[in-house]
Enzyme design. Structure first.
Site, PDB file in Angstrom:
ATOM      1  CG  HIS A 169      33.701  42.638  48.833  1.00 39.31           C
ATOM      2  ND1 HIS A 169      34.539  42.427  49.904  1.00 39.31           N
ATOM      3  CD2 HIS A 169      34.360  42.147  47.754  1.00 39.31           C
ATOM      4  CE1 HIS A 169      35.653  41.843  49.502  1.00 39.31           C
ATOM      5  NE2 HIS A 169      35.576  41.659  48.210  1.00 39.31           N
ATOM      6  N   GLY A 177      32.869  46.358  45.843  1.00 39.00           N
ATOM      7  CA  GLY A 177      33.765  45.307  45.353  1.00 39.00           C
ATOM      8  C   GLY A 177      33.121  44.351  44.368  1.00 39.00           C
ATOM      9  CG  HIS A 206      39.493  40.255  47.616  1.00 40.24           C
ATOM     10  ND1 HIS A 206      39.498  39.377  46.546  1.00 40.24           N
ATOM     11  CD2 HIS A 206      40.154  41.364  47.204  1.00 40.24           C
ATOM     12  CE1 HIS A 206      40.134  39.949  45.527  1.00 40.24           C
ATOM     13  NE2 HIS A 206      40.563  41.139  45.899  1.00 40.24           N
ATOM     14  CG  ASP A 293      39.663  35.876  44.596  1.00 35.92           C
ATOM     15  OD1 ASP A 293      39.103  36.981  44.626  1.00 35.92           O
ATOM     16  OD2 ASP A 293      39.596  35.053  45.536  1.00 35.92           O
TER      17      ASP A 293
HETATM   18  C1  LIG Z   1      37.037  44.054  39.189  1.00 30.33           C
HETATM   19  C2  LIG Z   1      37.469  42.887  40.043  1.00 30.33           C
HETATM   20  C3  LIG Z   1      36.293  42.149  40.650  1.00 30.33           C
HETATM   21  C4  LIG Z   1      38.366  41.958  39.234  1.00 30.33           C
HETATM   22  N1  LIG Z   1      39.709  42.282  39.727  1.00 30.33           N
HETATM   23  C5  LIG Z   1      40.962  41.772  39.139  1.00 30.33           C
HETATM   24  C6  LIG Z   1      40.931  40.343  38.681  1.00 30.33           C
HETATM   25  C7  LIG Z   1      40.632  40.383  37.180  1.00 30.33           C
HETATM   26  C8  LIG Z   1      40.744  41.795  36.722  1.00 30.33           C
HETATM   27  C9  LIG Z   1      41.334  42.579  37.872  1.00 30.33           C
HETATM   28  C10 LIG Z   1      39.662  43.068  40.800  1.00 30.33           C
HETATM   29  O1  LIG Z   1      40.620  43.436  41.464  1.00 30.33           O
HETATM   30  N2  LIG Z   1      38.375  43.390  41.082  1.00 30.33           N
HETATM   31  C11 LIG Z   1      38.013  44.273  42.134  1.00 30.33           C
HETATM   32  C12 LIG Z   1      38.066  45.653  41.902  1.00 30.33           C
HETATM   33  C13 LIG Z   1      37.716  46.525  42.927  1.00 30.33           C
HETATM   34  C14 LIG Z   1      37.310  46.028  44.178  1.00 30.33           C
HETATM   35  C15 LIG Z   1      37.243  44.644  44.420  1.00 30.33           C
HETATM   36  C16 LIG Z   1      37.609  43.749  43.414  1.00 30.33           C
HETATM   37  C17 LIG Z   1      37.575  42.271  43.661  1.00 30.33           C
HETATM   38  C18 LIG Z   1      36.893  41.742  44.720  1.00 30.33           C
HETATM   39  C19 LIG Z   1      36.877  40.293  45.015  1.00 30.33           C
HETATM   40  O2  LIG Z   1      37.286  39.423  44.235  1.00 30.33           O
HETATM   41  N3  LIG Z   1      36.359  39.937  46.226  1.00 30.33           N
HETATM   42  O3  LIG Z   1      36.316  38.612  46.594  1.00 30.33           O
HETATM   43 ZN   LIG Z   2      38.093  37.899  45.954  1.00 30.58          ZN
END
Ligand SMILES: CC1(C)CN(C2CCCC2)C(=O)N1c1ccccc1/C=C/C(=O)NO
Ligand SMILES: [Zn+2]
Length: 409
Positions: A169, A177, A206, A293
């Site tokens: 990202h 991200g 993603h 993921d």
């Molecule tokens: C903070 C983390 C990275 C972790 N997470 C989850 C899993 C564990 C706790 C919640 C998210 O949704 N995230 C994010 C938050 C905002 C924007 C992007 C991402 C993830 C990006 C990604 O993986 N790209 O490949």
């Molecule tokens: Zn991801």
């Protein structure tokens, strides 16, 4: 660690090497001495594991990944290479000087003062905080990916692995991200110094928006991303109609999916599309982001994949016998991410692994089953047969609009 001499690994062959047909002893002996054992560079050092461990949301994941790989003895078949930090100038080949100066300026600050107005400007905010040492971290992670690419350029390796990279990202002038820089873009720009056509494959849950944006107007880099697409799901881009622009039109390929997709459907769809892309684009080198993921058990709770999906995609790419760069990325169930990347490493070196996790420092993280193979869940699959069929045809239509590599020369 030197790569193993051929005689040591006589009994095991790279699963991608063509089967040896019936031959005399002499032929088999000479065949094996000539047989290509894939040279795999593996970026690793205590320093980069410690830096990666500190990354928020993936604390300690780096130790699990490298610990599991070592517990299976795979480092004996890898050319372990200590990464060097990227320089400011190397980073500025993609990132803006202002952004890098800012990261440098907050590198030594402690955590509080970071949520300033300026920080917001550079994508660092409460939900994407930068920890102390973020500039040192960015230099090390990105340096490892660039150095891995250099080994492919110098023909020092057939495959290069950096499980600490894959931050897709990252933008030219901001973090995004949880990607504080985009090591993938810098790795691809390095590969372009030597290779004419680069295929980028993004298997993360993603959309690989940062990489697609960087190369959306060139026909020298084809970006393929398979990802979840849902209202409000980050980053929101990557529709099948998103095909790139200008000279790069049709050189961005997107495969948007719904929750619940499983191994067979996922890998069949992706591999069929990869074969079509190989025919039309004829890449000279491949970069694959192996974000984990999308695997069942991840807190993202979206897809219903096991490591077999990514394994089938990597095996297809390896069968092309092109130089290949494998990178990490997302993956928030740390034990499953370690299972996945250890399995992919074993495919790259052509070794089969026992299903019982070997005794080692982090064994308890793999309970209660202590097995390598992940079991699919029984999630509902929101991807109807029709949806997958129509998506495949839409993607094929886009690929067929691409000028074949000969036509576009
Ligand atoms: C903070 C983390 C990275 C972790 N997470 C989850 C899993 C564990 C706790 C919640 C998210 O949704 N995230 C994010 C938050 C905002 C924007 C992007 C991402 C993830 C990006 C990604 O993986 N790209 O490949
Ligand atoms: Zn991801």
């Amino acid at each position: 660690v030197n790569d193993i001499t051929v005689k040591e690994n006589l009994p095991c062959v790279n699963e991608n090497v063509d089967d040896v047909t019936e031959k005399s002893d002499y032929d088999i002996k000479t065949e094996n001495t000539r047989q290509r054992i894939r040279r795999v560079v593996y970026m690793h050092s205590r320093e980069i594991v410690e830096a990666a461990n500190k990354m928020i949301k993936v604390e300690n994941r780096a130790s699990l990944v490298s610990g599991l790989i070592e517990s299976y003895g795979l480092h004996k078949y890898l050319r372990v290479t200590e990464p060097r930090p990227a320089t400011f100038d190397e980073l500025s080949i993609f990132h803006s000087g202002e952004f890098l100066e800012f990261l440098k300026s907050i590198n030594d600050q402690d955590d509080e003062e970071k949520y300033t107005e300026e920080a917001q400007l550079y994508g660092l905010s409460y939900d994407c905080p930068a920890h102390t040492g973020v500039y040192d971290y960015v230099r090390l992670i990105t340096g490892a990916t660039v150095q891995a690419a250099e080994h492919l350029i110098d023909n020092m390796a057939d495959a290069a692995i950096n499980w600490f990279g894959g931050w897709h990202h990252g933008k030219k002038d901001s973090a995004a991200g949880f990607c504080y820089s985009n090591d993938i873009v810098l790795g691809i720009l390095k590969l372009r110094e030597r290779f004419s056509r680069v295929l980028y494959v993004d298997l993360d849950l993603h959309h690989g928006d940062g990489v697609e944006d960087a190369f959306c107007s060139t026909n020298k880099v084809l970006t393929l991303s398979v990802h979840k697409q849902a209202v409000g799901f980050y980053p929101g881009t990557g529709k099948v109609t998103d095909v790139g622009c200008g000279k790069g039109k049709y050189y961005a390929v997107n495969i948007p999916l719904k929750d619940g997709i499983q191994d067979t459907e996922f890998s069949t769809l992706v591999c069929r599309i990869l074969v079509k892309i190989k025919e039309k684009f004829d890449p000279d080198v491949v970069v694959c982001q192996c974000g984990a993921d999308g695997i069942i058990g991840d807190p993202m709770e979206s897809f219903n994949l096991t490591q077999l999906s990514l394994g089938r995609c990597i095996s297809t790419l390896l069968s092309w016998k092109l130089p290949i760069l494998l990178l990490g990325g997302g993956g928030y169930n740390h034990a499953n991410t370690a299972r996945c990347w250890t399995y992919l490493t074993s495919i790259a070196v052509g070794r089969k692994l026992q299903n019982d996790i070997p005794e080692h420092k982090y064994l308890l993280e793999y309970g209660p089953d202590y097995e390598l193979q992940i079991t699919p869940g029984n999630k509902k699959n929101d991807n109807s047969k029709d949806y997958i069929q129509n998506l495949y045809h839409d993607v094929l239509y886009n690929i067929n609009q691409m000028m074949t590599n000969t036509q576009s020369r």
